[in-house]
Design an enzyme around this catalytic site. Structure first.
Site, PDB file in Angstrom:
ATOM      1  N   LYS A   1      50.870  13.576 -23.015  1.00 23.79           N
ATOM      2  CA  LYS A   1      51.454  13.289 -22.757  1.00 23.79           C
ATOM      3  C   LYS A   1      52.030  11.552 -22.345  1.00 23.79           C
ATOM      4  O   LYS A   1      50.961  11.054 -22.147  1.00 23.79           O
ATOM      5  CB  LYS A   1      52.220  13.764 -21.726  1.00 23.79           C
ATOM      6  CG  LYS A   1      51.990  13.450 -20.515  1.00 23.79           C
ATOM      7  CD  LYS A   1      51.515  11.846 -19.640  1.00 23.79           C
ATOM      8  CE  LYS A   1      51.300  11.709 -18.370  1.00 23.79           C
ATOM      9  NZ  LYS A   1      51.133  10.687 -17.753  1.00 23.79           N
TER      10      LYS A   1
ATOM     11  N   ASP B   1      51.089  16.238 -12.983  1.00 21.92           N
ATOM     12  CA  ASP B   1      51.134  16.632 -14.230  1.00 21.92           C
ATOM     13  C   ASP B   1      51.033  17.522 -15.276  1.00 21.92           C
ATOM     14  O   ASP B   1      51.126  18.132 -16.249  1.00 21.92           O
ATOM     15  CB  ASP B   1      50.626  15.493 -15.515  1.00 21.92           C
ATOM     16  CG  ASP B   1      51.011  14.036 -14.551  1.00 21.92           C
ATOM     17  OD1 ASP B   1      51.780  13.585 -13.689  1.00 21.92           O
ATOM     18  OD2 ASP B   1      49.968  13.540 -15.149  1.00 21.92           O
TER      19      ASP B   1
END
Length: 316
Positions: A19, A146
């Site tokens: 990401k 996350d």
């Protein structure tokens, strides 16, 4: 199609993306030491693969760039994911997890979180636990801020510590270059430095001092319309100053990528990977080549996003 381990046992392989934080707005330090975030995630096409195969006990192996830096004990989030799923379903976590790394290690691109999400989905599929999406997301949130996004992918706004996700519409493909630095940066150390810099500036660092973080309307609109120039103008990372304070050499990498033609540059998450938004795939190749030649980073990788989150690519 199936994957097998070195003993020939059939397994389940999950591919999971890295990401980039196109916005990371960090609130003040809470009494529990965490920070509320407005974290705009974009999943990009750099992937780890996690393969789960039956075993006599929980074991981990890892191959790929910087595999020697990946812990192979219970401190690894992938191992913790397997144990958490097994505990919820009354199972023995007897599984061999093999991580094929391609996401930079300790690079601010959620590689460890990706491995946790990959292991969770791989074990769920291998064991046939039939966990719901909400159950998997709840386990992800327990593992780390996350991890839920690594399971979901695409683009999303993360609130709370980043684990409370709201999917975001994206109107096109965005092209990136990622410059990989030597060594990693500790995420807790970067947050601690962020607090220190805020205190030193006189603003204060607690929730009483810092406004609640909010996503940028201009940034969300740029994602929705697929406009790279508008997204470049809105990119922002509240942890960047702290990462640069701890690793001043990153400033030269940011400059090199910008001078090579990137639309914008920022530290990815807590760093030390730096991210460069570019106009298209051809420019990505040119900027990556310039960064490799600049001597300011170990290597540079190209990727585009958004891409899906954790996905089973082989089973049985």
């Amino acid at each position: 199609m199936s994957r097998r381990d070195s003993t020939g046992a059939p397994g389940t392989t999950v591919r999971v993306p890295a990401k980039v934080n196109v916005q990371l707005a960090v609130g003040g330090r809470r009494p529990d030491g965490f920070h509320d975030l407005a974290n705009v995630f974009l999943a990009v096409g750099l992937y780890d693969e996690v393969t789960a195969t039956p075993a006599d006990a929980l074991t981990l192996t890892c191959t790929g760039p910087d595999a020697d830096q990946v812990p192979l004990d219970d401190t690894n989030l992938a191992a913790r994911a397997a144990r958490a799923l097994a505990a919820r379903h009354g199972l023995d976590p007897a599984v061999h997890l093999h991580i094929a790394k391609d996401i930079p290690v300790a690079g601010g691109m959620a590689g460890g979180s990706a491995d946790a999400a990959g292991a969770l989905l791989a074990c769920d599929t291998l064991w046939g636990t039939g966990a719901t999406r909400d159950e998997l997301l709840a386990i992800c949130a327990e593992l780390g801020s996350d991890v839920p996004f690594s399971l979901v992918g695409g683009a999303a706004l993360g609130r709370g510590r980043g684990e409370l996700l709201e999917p975001l519409p994206v109107g096109g493909t965005f092209h990136w270059v990622f410059a990989v630095a030597d060594g990693g940066l500790s995420t807790p150390a970067v947050y601690k430095e962020c607090d220190r810099l805020r205190d030193a500036s006189g603003t204060g660092a607690t929730t009483a001092d810092i406004p609640d973080p909010e996503p940028s309307p201009a940034l969300l609109d740029a994602l929705r319309t697929g406009d790279p120039a508008a997204l470049a103008a809105a990119l922002d990372n509240d942890l960047q100053a702290a990462a640069l304070a701890l690793r001043p050499s990153l400033a030269a990498t940011l400059t090199a990528g910008t001078e090579a033609g990137a639309l914008a540059a920022l530290v990815s998450g807590s760093g030390p990977t730096t991210a460069f938004l570019v106009a298209d795939a051809d420019q990505a190749d040119r900027v990556a080549a310039a960064l490799r030649a600049s001597g300011t980073c170990r290597t540079a990788r190209t990727a585009a996003g958004p891409v899906p989150g954790a996905t089973v690519v082989a089973d049985g």
